[in-house]
Motif scaffolding. Structure first.
Motif, mmCIF file in Angstrom:
data_model
loop_
_atom_site.group_PDB
_atom_site.id
_atom_site.type_symbol
_atom_site.label_atom_id
_atom_site.label_comp_id
_atom_site.label_asym_id
_atom_site.label_seq_id
_atom_site.Cartn_x
_atom_site.Cartn_y
_atom_site.Cartn_z
ATOM 1 N N UNK A 1 0.810 -1.218 0.000
ATOM 2 C CA UNK A 1 0.000 0.000 0.000
ATOM 3 C C UNK A 1 0.842 1.267 0.000
ATOM 4 N N UNK A 2 1.961 1.242 0.736
ATOM 5 C CA UNK A 2 2.785 2.432 0.896
ATOM 6 C C UNK A 2 4.171 2.018 1.347
ATOM 7 N N UNK A 3 5.140 2.894 1.135
ATOM 8 C CA UNK A 3 6.492 2.734 1.675
ATOM 9 C C UNK A 3 6.941 4.093 2.194
ATOM 10 N N UNK A 4 7.909 4.088 3.120
ATOM 11 C CA UNK A 4 8.377 5.354 3.665
ATOM 12 C C UNK A 4 9.848 5.272 4.038
ATOM 13 N N UNK A 5 10.495 6.425 4.049
ATOM 14 C CA UNK A 5 11.872 6.600 4.518
ATOM 15 C C UNK A 5 11.877 7.763 5.500
ATOM 16 N N UNK A 6 12.603 7.612 6.588
ATOM 17 C CA UNK A 6 12.614 8.653 7.614
ATOM 18 C C UNK A 6 14.034 8.875 8.124
ATOM 19 N N UNK A 7 14.353 10.136 8.385
ATOM 20 C CA UNK A 7 15.611 10.496 9.035
ATOM 21 C C UNK A 7 15.279 11.153 10.365
ATOM 22 N N UNK A 8 15.861 10.634 11.438
ATOM 23 C CA UNK A 8 15.583 11.150 12.781
ATOM 24 C C UNK A 8 16.861 11.702 13.410
ATOM 25 N N UNK A 9 16.710 12.651 14.275
ATOM 26 C CA UNK A 9 17.786 13.209 15.100
ATOM 27 C C UNK A 9 17.673 12.558 16.471
ATOM 28 N N UNK A 10 18.789 12.062 17.021
ATOM 29 C CA UNK A 10 18.677 11.356 18.295
ATOM 30 C C UNK A 10 19.809 11.755 19.239
ATOM 31 N N UNK A 11 19.528 11.551 20.503
ATOM 32 C CA UNK A 11 20.502 11.739 21.575
ATOM 33 C C UNK A 11 20.289 10.627 22.584
ATOM 34 N N UNK A 12 21.319 10.354 23.365
ATOM 35 C CA UNK A 12 21.178 9.410 24.466
ATOM 36 C C UNK A 12 21.111 10.197 25.758
ATOM 37 N N UNK A 13 20.000 10.030 26.469
ATOM 38 C CA UNK A 13 19.824 10.766 27.717
ATOM 39 C C UNK A 13 20.771 10.240 28.775
ATOM 40 N N UNK A 14 21.228 11.082 29.686
ATOM 41 C CA UNK A 14 22.104 10.604 30.776
ATOM 42 C C UNK A 14 21.326 9.660 31.678
ATOM 43 N N UNK A 15 22.027 8.758 32.367
ATOM 44 C CA UNK A 15 21.342 7.838 33.276
ATOM 45 C C UNK A 15 20.706 8.607 34.418
ATOM 46 N N UNK A 16 19.626 8.072 34.974
ATOM 47 C CA UNK A 16 18.955 8.761 36.079
ATOM 48 C C UNK A 16 19.878 8.873 37.289
ATOM 49 N N UNK A 17 19.729 9.965 38.018
ATOM 50 C CA UNK A 17 20.525 10.187 39.209
ATOM 51 C C UNK A 17 19.971 9.331 40.348
ATOM 52 N N UNK A 18 20.797 8.510 40.995
ATOM 53 C CA UNK A 18 20.303 7.669 42.107
ATOM 54 C C UNK A 18 19.739 8.548 43.218
ATOM 55 N N UNK A 19 18.685 8.069 43.831
ATOM 56 C CA UNK A 19 18.072 8.818 44.934
ATOM 57 C C UNK A 19 18.872 8.609 46.227
#
Length: 276
Positions: free
Chosen positions: A258-276
């Motif tokens: 039915x359809x095809x698509x191509x996508x380009x995304x911008x990404x980052x890796x978030x820092x790990x959560x700070x322990x409480x």
């Protein structure tokens, strides 16, 4: 014009303001968790705008959207401009922006076409997948449905949310929640898969830069689907330097691409959560 939705919140209703100028109200239900409008909404809105444009001829065949900035929910301005019209093919430009703002939020280049009868051919084949009737309906314990989940029911063998692993390929059956398939909904569903960076990295943050969708099925072929499931095959190939790719195919149960698509995304890796 509006979608054939049973829920008014999910309608895309356009109001003519001047030649080539339209306004619409994007309901909050179309927002991403981060607050901006889901990218698929922009795809559907562009299709709706050209369906309403009196000078447009044919139907949407291909579209490339550049997401220059996030769009908020609320009142939006839509601008359409014909760049060229031939005997069968027309090229249009569509711009989406918050009402009263001059900077473009989403820019689209769209090819319109009259679909002549030609001998069909196909080299691609439907991937093997279990029937959607054999798969569970996903639960959404977080509360009201928003963005893509508000428009589509999704059944998949893949876990959600996605986890890093050695393979980015996924298969999912998807159908509309609020009506039947049409050209706008087929365009929308091309932005309904999880970003592929999430299959490679923990805590990936992504946003779409550009998306090109090719809507191979004609209006009549899409109408034959009714509200049935279609199969989405999606994979990513590479990521680095902040950018990652994704390509997808969209199939009817009887094996029509039915359809095809191509996508380009911008990404980052978030820092790990700070322990409480």
């Amino acid at each position: 014009m509006s979608t054939t939705s049973s829920n008014p919140a999910y309608d895309i209703a356009l109001h003519a303001a001047a030649p080539g100028r339209w306004t619409t109200f994007a309901a909050p239900e179309w927002r991403n968790p981060g607050g901006g409008l889901w990218g698929g909404y922009a795809l559907g809105l562009c299709v709706r705008a050209l369906e309403a444009e009196p000078e447009a001829t044919g139907e949407v065949l291909s579209m490339t959207l550049t997401y220059a900035a996030g769009l908020p929910s609320g009142e939006l301005d839509v601008r359409t401009r014909r760049l060229r019209q031939g005997g069968s093919i027309g090229v249009w430009e569509v711009e989406l922006r918050p009402q009263g703002v001059e900077d473009v939020g989403v820019h689209a280049m769209i090819t319109m076409a009259r679909r002549p009868p030609t001998p069909p051919f196909a080299f691609a084949t439907l991937p093997q997948a279990p029937s959607p009737d054999e798969l569970p309906t996903p639960d959404h314990p977080a509360g009201p449905l928003h963005f893509g989940a508000s428009a589509f029911e999704r059944r998949t063998l893949d876990g959600f949310p996605p986890k890093p692993g050695g393979d980015s390929r996924s298969l999912a059956w998807v159908r509309p929640r609020n009506g039947v398939w049409d050209k706008a909904l087929l365009a929308m569903v091309t932005d309904n898969s999880a970003p592929r960076a999430m299959y490679a990295l923990d805590r990936a943050m992504t946003t779409t830069l550009s998306l090109t969708a090719y809507l191979h099925a004609s209006v009549e072929q899409i109408a034959e689907l009714g509200d049935d499931f279609i199969l989405i095959e999606c994979e990513g190939r590479v990521g680095g330097g902040g950018a990652s790719d994704e390509r997808s195919s969209y199939w009817s149960r009887d094996g029509r691409l039915l359809a095809t698509s191509e996508q380009l995304a911008w990404y980052r890796q978030a820092p790990p959560p700070v322990p409480e």
